[in-house]
Design a protein around this motif. Structure first.
Motif, short mmCIF file in Angstrom:
data_model
loop_
_atom_site.label_atom_id
_atom_site.label_comp_id
_atom_site.label_asym_id
_atom_site.label_seq_id
_atom_site.Cartn_x
_atom_site.Cartn_y
_atom_site.Cartn_z
N SER A 1 -57.74 -67.12 10.01
CA SER A 1 -57.56 -68.47 10.56
C SER A 1 -58.86 -69.25 10.55
CB SER A 1 -57.01 -68.37 11.99
OG SER A 1 -57.93 -67.69 12.83
N LYS A 2 -59.99 -68.57 10.75
CA LYS A 2 -61.28 -69.25 10.68
C LYS A 2 -61.58 -69.71 9.25
CE LYS A 2 -63.44 -67.00 14.66
NZ LYS A 2 -64.58 -66.18 15.16
N GLN A 3 -61.19 -68.88 8.27
CA GLN A 3 -61.37 -69.28 6.88
C GLN A 3 -60.52 -70.51 6.56
OE1 GLN A 3 -61.49 -66.51 3.69
NE2 GLN A 3 -61.78 -64.75 5.05
N LEU A 4 -59.32 -70.56 7.10
CA LEU A 4 -58.44 -71.70 6.88
C LEU A 4 -59.08 -72.99 7.38
CD1 LEU A 4 -54.93 -70.22 7.77
CD2 LEU A 4 -55.67 -71.07 5.55
N THR A 5 -59.76 -72.90 8.52
CA THR A 5 -60.42 -74.08 9.08
C THR A 5 -61.52 -74.57 8.13
OG1 THR A 5 -60.00 -73.28 11.32
CG2 THR A 5 -61.70 -74.96 11.06
N LYS A 6 -62.26 -73.62 7.53
CA LYS A 6 -63.34 -73.99 6.62
C LYS A 6 -62.82 -74.51 5.29
CE LYS A 6 -66.61 -70.67 8.59
NZ LYS A 6 -67.45 -69.47 8.34
N LEU A 7 -61.62 -74.08 4.88
CA LEU A 7 -61.09 -74.49 3.59
C LEU A 7 -60.60 -75.93 3.59
CD1 LEU A 7 -59.11 -71.29 2.54
CD2 LEU A 7 -61.19 -72.20 1.48
N GLY A 8 -60.36 -76.50 4.74
CA GLY A 8 -59.93 -77.89 4.80
C GLY A 8 -58.42 -78.03 4.68
N ARG B 1 -59.92 -64.16 1.14
CA ARG B 1 -59.94 -65.55 0.68
C ARG B 1 -58.62 -65.89 -0.03
NH1 ARG B 1 -63.48 -69.71 -0.01
NH2 ARG B 1 -64.15 -68.91 2.00
N TYR B 2 -58.12 -64.93 -0.79
CA TYR B 2 -56.84 -65.15 -1.49
C TYR B 2 -55.72 -65.38 -0.47
CZ TYR B 2 -52.51 -64.02 -3.92
OH TYR B 2 -51.22 -64.06 -4.40
N LYS B 3 -55.69 -64.57 0.56
CA LYS B 3 -54.65 -64.72 1.59
C LYS B 3 -54.78 -66.06 2.31
CE LYS B 3 -54.15 -59.74 2.41
NZ LYS B 3 -54.36 -58.62 3.36
N ALA B 4 -56.03 -66.45 2.58
CA ALA B 4 -56.25 -67.73 3.27
C ALA B 4 -55.78 -68.89 2.41
CB ALA B 4 -57.73 -67.89 3.62
N LEU B 5 -56.13 -68.87 1.13
CA LEU B 5 -55.68 -69.94 0.22
C LEU B 5 -54.16 -69.92 0.05
CD1 LEU B 5 -58.47 -69.81 -2.52
CD2 LEU B 5 -57.90 -71.77 -1.09
N VAL C 1 -54.77 -69.84 -8.27
CA VAL C 1 -55.28 -68.85 -7.31
C VAL C 1 -54.72 -67.47 -7.61
CG1 VAL C 1 -55.33 -68.20 -4.87
CG2 VAL C 1 -55.62 -70.60 -5.52
N ARG C 2 -53.44 -67.40 -7.93
CA ARG C 2 -52.79 -66.12 -8.23
C ARG C 2 -53.42 -65.46 -9.47
NH1 ARG C 2 -49.64 -63.75 -11.47
NH2 ARG C 2 -49.47 -65.59 -12.80
N ILE C 3 -53.65 -66.26 -10.51
CA ILE C 3 -54.26 -65.73 -11.73
C ILE C 3 -55.66 -65.19 -11.44
CG2 ILE C 3 -55.16 -66.38 -13.99
CD1 ILE C 3 -52.86 -68.38 -14.22
N ALA C 4 -56.41 -65.93 -10.63
CA ALA C 4 -57.77 -65.50 -10.29
C ALA C 4 -57.76 -64.16 -9.55
CB ALA C 4 -58.46 -66.57 -9.45
N MET C 5 -56.85 -64.03 -8.60
CA MET C 5 -56.78 -62.79 -7.83
C MET C 5 -56.32 -61.63 -8.69
SD MET C 5 -57.40 -61.43 -5.01
CE MET C 5 -57.20 -59.71 -4.52
N THR C 6 -55.38 -61.87 -9.58
CA THR C 6 -54.90 -60.83 -10.49
C THR C 6 -56.05 -60.29 -11.33
OG1 THR C 6 -52.71 -61.84 -10.61
CG2 THR C 6 -53.29 -60.31 -12.36
N LEU C 7 -56.93 -61.17 -11.73
CA LEU C 7 -58.08 -60.77 -12.55
C LEU C 7 -59.10 -59.99 -11.73
CD1 LEU C 7 -59.37 -61.06 -15.39
CD2 LEU C 7 -60.45 -63.14 -14.57
N LEU C 8 -59.37 -60.45 -10.53
CA LEU C 8 -60.47 -59.87 -9.74
C LEU C 8 -60.09 -58.56 -9.04
CD1 LEU C 8 -62.07 -63.05 -8.13
CD2 LEU C 8 -62.88 -61.70 -10.08
#
Length: 311
Positions: free
Chosen positions: A125-132, A171-175, A196-203
């Protein structure tokens, strides 16, 4: 002789019989007439086969012409598609260059923000606040030429390339909570979440994540060299504070990283393009050979079914 289809030889025998009995042998007369008729019929049949063969050849030529036209059209479409991709890549590189130029001459307030620090909190939830807001993230993920900018998965997730897997997952979950199309009503949410999904699949794969990390390190080194060259070759360079120098250096590094990923993707597409072209040529050749064999078999079948004269 007649049963064997040797009408010429049979006719000669009948004529010989007529000569011997003075032309009075009715059977011989009938045999000569029959042989003439059969010879005429065979010649007609042979002419029909010749016409069929000519028609086949004409059809084959027309088919080849149509296939050639089709290949030319597909080639033209492929070239247009390739040209479009090249134009997009050129636009992307131009945007990168313009961004760097703007950053070099802009005021400190206009410089890009430093690479974000890895979020340390386990609280999503704190990450969500920072993500805008969802819209701000969608706009960040889908700018012009985003297909090229988003080749760097760490850029997509907006975290440093040194972040460990657990931070990447958070970060993936937050996004996902922010822009997943099931949770976000914005029009382009689905398209942004796909990035975002493609990025997470790669990483999430260690080997690929290490490869991406190495590419970013390579880009950073190149960006450092580019920055140093620009400072030494610029006439009367502007005196900058340490903070401004760091921001300009980062700008050059970001540009170089984007170019590294874009260049590799361009090479991959070129390989795929050549591979598709080769596979298509092989398919066309195989199809042409099959058609040729089929036509020949059909012709020989009709030829065997016809009554030919042994000469």
């Amino acid at each position: 002789m007649l049963s064997l289809g040797r009408y010429g030889a049979a006719r000669e025998m009948y004529q010989e019989a007529l000569t011997l009995d003075g032309g009075k042998n009715a059977v011989a007369k009938k045999g000569v007439a029959m042989c003439w008729e059969e010879e005429r019929r065979v010649k007609v049949r042979e002419m029909e086969l010749v016409k069929q063969r000519q028609q086949q050849q004409q059809e084959e030529e027309e088919r080849k012409m149509k296939e050639e036209q089709k290949r030319e059209e597909e080639k033209k479409k492929e070239e247009e598609r390739d040209s479009t991709e090249d134009d997009l890549l050129d636009d992307f590189f131009n945007d990168v260059e313009e961004t760097n130029t703007t950053t070099t001459t802009a005021t400190p307030e206009a410089t890009p923000t430093p690479e974000p620090a890895a979020p340390q909190s386990n609280n999503i939830s704190k990450q969500l606040t920072k993500l805008g807001t969802p819209l701000s993230q969608i706009n960040r993920l889908l700018p012009p030429n985003y297909e090229w900018k988003n080749l760097n998965p760490f850029y997509v997730l907006d975290i440093p390339h040194t972040a460990p897997l657990d931070i990447i997952s958070r970060r993936y979950k937050a996004l996902s909570l922010l822009i997943h199309p099931d949770k976000c009503a914005e029009k382009r949410a689905k398209e942004a979440f796909e990035q975002v999904r493609i990025a997470m699949t790669l990483l999430k794969e260690e080997e690929k994540r290490k490869h991406v990390h190495d590419l970013i390190e390579q880009g950073q080194k190149q960006g450092t060299r580019d920055y140093q060259v620009s400072r030494t070759t610029t006439t009367n360079p502007t005196l900058l504070s340490k903070e401004e120098e760091e921001k300009q250096l980062q700008s050059y590094q970001e540009k170089a990283i984007m170019k590294v990923f874009a260049t590799i993707e361009q090479k991959r597409r070129d390989v795929e393009r050549r591979k598709r072209a080769q596979e298509k040529r092989e398919r066309d050749q195989e199809e042409e050979e099959k058609t040729k064999v089929k036509k020949e078999m059909e012709f020989h079948k009709r030829w065997r079914e016809g009554d030919r004269v042994d000469r």
